[in-house]
Design an enzyme around this catalytic site. Structure first.
Site, PDB file in Angstrom:
ATOM      1  N   HIS A  46       3.235   3.371  -8.956  1.00 37.77           N
ATOM      2  CA  HIS A  46       3.026   1.953  -9.275  1.00 37.77           C
ATOM      3  C   HIS A  46       4.279   1.351  -9.918  1.00 37.77           C
ATOM      4  O   HIS A  46       4.634   0.204  -9.632  1.00 37.77           O
ATOM      5  CB  HIS A  46       1.811   1.789 -10.193  1.00 37.77           C
ATOM      6  N   LEU A  68      11.139 -20.771  -3.762  1.00 37.08           N
ATOM      7  CA  LEU A  68      10.103 -19.905  -3.176  1.00 37.08           C
ATOM      8  C   LEU A  68       8.877 -19.984  -4.074  1.00 37.08           C
ATOM      9  O   LEU A  68       9.011 -19.953  -5.304  1.00 37.08           O
ATOM     10  CB  LEU A  68      10.592 -18.452  -3.124  1.00 37.08           C
ATOM     11  N   ASP A  75       0.843  -1.198   0.000  1.00 35.55           N
ATOM     12  CA  ASP A  75       0.000   0.000   0.000  1.00 35.55           C
ATOM     13  C   ASP A  75       0.883   1.255   0.000  1.00 35.55           C
ATOM     14  O   ASP A  75       1.986   1.231   0.546  1.00 35.55           O
ATOM     15  CB  ASP A  75      -0.893  -0.029   1.256  1.00 35.55           C
TER      16      ASP A  75
HETATM   17  C1  FPP Z   1      -1.006   0.167  -3.666  1.00 33.73           C
HETATM   18  O1  FPP Z   1      -0.905   1.538  -3.655  1.00 33.73           O
HETATM   19  C2  FPP Z   1      -0.916  -0.365  -5.026  1.00 33.73           C
HETATM   20  C3  FPP Z   1      -1.766  -1.225  -5.610  1.00 33.73           C
HETATM   21  C4  FPP Z   1      -2.932  -1.724  -4.881  1.00 33.73           C
HETATM   22  C5  FPP Z   1      -1.704  -1.717  -7.018  1.00 33.73           C
HETATM   23  C6  FPP Z   1      -0.445  -1.714  -7.750  1.00 33.73           C
HETATM   24  C7  FPP Z   1       0.618  -2.655  -7.329  1.00 33.73           C
HETATM   25  C8  FPP Z   1       1.731  -2.755  -8.051  1.00 33.73           C
HETATM   26  C9  FPP Z   1       1.905  -1.932  -9.273  1.00 33.73           C
HETATM   27  C10 FPP Z   1       2.772  -3.734  -7.717  1.00 33.73           C
HETATM   28  C11 FPP Z   1       2.655  -4.905  -8.669  1.00 33.73           C
HETATM   29  C12 FPP Z   1       3.636  -5.924  -8.344  1.00 33.73           C
HETATM   30  C13 FPP Z   1       4.038  -6.887  -9.195  1.00 33.73           C
HETATM   31  C14 FPP Z   1       4.970  -7.877  -8.719  1.00 33.73           C
HETATM   32  C15 FPP Z   1       3.606  -6.949 -10.596  1.00 33.73           C
HETATM   33  P1  FPP Z   1      -2.165   2.520  -3.702  1.00 33.73           P
HETATM   34  O2  FPP Z   1      -2.440   2.864  -5.118  1.00 33.73           O
HETATM   35  O3  FPP Z   1      -3.308   1.904  -2.978  1.00 33.73           O
HETATM   36  O4  FPP Z   1      -1.576   3.746  -2.952  1.00 33.73           O
HETATM   37  P2  FPP Z   1      -2.336   4.882  -2.104  1.00 33.73           P
HETATM   38  O5  FPP Z   1      -3.153   4.177  -1.035  1.00 33.73           O
HETATM   39  O6  FPP Z   1      -1.229   5.683  -1.528  1.00 33.73           O
HETATM   40  O7  FPP Z   1      -3.195   5.650  -3.062  1.00 33.73           O
END
Ligand code: FPP
Length: 241
Positions: free
Chosen positions: A37, A131, A20
């Site tokens: 992201h 893993l 997060d």
């Molecule tokens: C969290 O930050 C992010 C997400 C829920 C989605 C995106 C995740 C990634 C891009 C990592 C992907 C990983 C792999 C291995 C492909 P948020 O957008 O909820 O942040 P905020 O709460 O600060 O708005």
């Protein structure tokens, strides 16, 4: 780096991470959320390798929940493209590190190009055993349980199944990635305290730790701090029981 041979540290068998804070990380730097992201994927790369080095058996990263579809379309599209690119780029690295990749989530609703890229990674890493890395993607803990029950009922229609035979083990057998054990430790970054529909069934005995660090800033040292806190908690519990 510390590893399983350090007797002072209890390594969780299954670690789940709610990644997060990508958006806030970007906002704090005056950058678009997409940059957060992108940095989040780099962070995931570091932590996957760190987990393999620590002797963790299963790592589940929460990348996209069934609720995340309500985000702006452009952001959803960007996350989808990042994950597709990750699946294309990362295969050699996973192979080199002996990491088995699994998709934990609903396939329905995911665009075909992503499913194809993910399926290739699943198939080509299936013999790796250092893993297991589960990407919780289009994942919801309640949907997972509902899907398991749906499959059980369909099987019951076909094969005849006595409701009195239904127990916890039956449901566990039909969860996504059903060969994975219960989760021992869940870490959530960016200071949030909610479970947000993550691994509901498998989290019944998990320790939950939150850290104020935003996901893109989350490093091995933060992981080790969380594992030390987990160790303290488990040791305290063992002492009183
Ligand atoms: C969290 O930050 C992010 C997400 C829920 C989605 C995106 C995740 C990634 C891009 C990592 C992907 C990983 C792999 C291995 C492909 P948020 O957008 O909820 O942040 P905020 O709460 O600060 O708005």
């Amino acid at each position: 780096m510390e590893n399983m041979t350090n007797p002072d540290v209890i390594i969780p068998r299954h670690l789940g991470i709610i990644m997060d804070g990508n958006g806030r990380w970007a906002q704090a730097r005056g950058l678009p959320r997409s940059a957060g992201h992108q940095a989040g994927v780099q962070s995931a790369r570091r932590i996957i390798e760190a987990c393999a080095g620590l002797g963790i058996q299963v790592l589940t990263l929460y990348a996209f929940s069934t609720e995340n579809w309500s985000r702006p379309e452009a952001e959803v599209d960007y996350i989808m493209s990042l994950v597709e690119q990750y699946a294309i780029d990362e295969l050699p690295e996973l192979q080199r590190n002996g990491i088995r990749f699994q998709l934990m989530g609903r396939r329905e609703g995911l665009p075909n190009p992503i499913l194809n890229a993910l399926d290739r990674m699943i198939a080509q890493t299936c013999d790796n055993s250092r893993l297991i890395f589960n990407l919780a993607f289009n994942y919801g803990g309640r949907s997972e349980i509902a899907d398991a029950i749906k499959t059980i009922l369909t099987a019951a229609d076909q094969d005849g199944f006595d409701a009195s035979d239904l127990d916890e083990n039956t449901i566990a057998r039909y969860l996504y990635c059903s060969d994975c054990p219960d989760v021992d430790l869940i870490i959530r970054t960016s200071g949030e305290w909610r479970l947000s529909n993550f691994l509901l069934w498998r989290a019944s005995n998990a320790v939950f730790i939150t850290t104020p660090v935003y996901w893109p800033d989350f490093q091995q040292e933060h992981l080790l701090t969380a594992i030390r806190r987990y160790t303290q908690f488990i040791s305290m519990q063992d002492a009183v029981s």
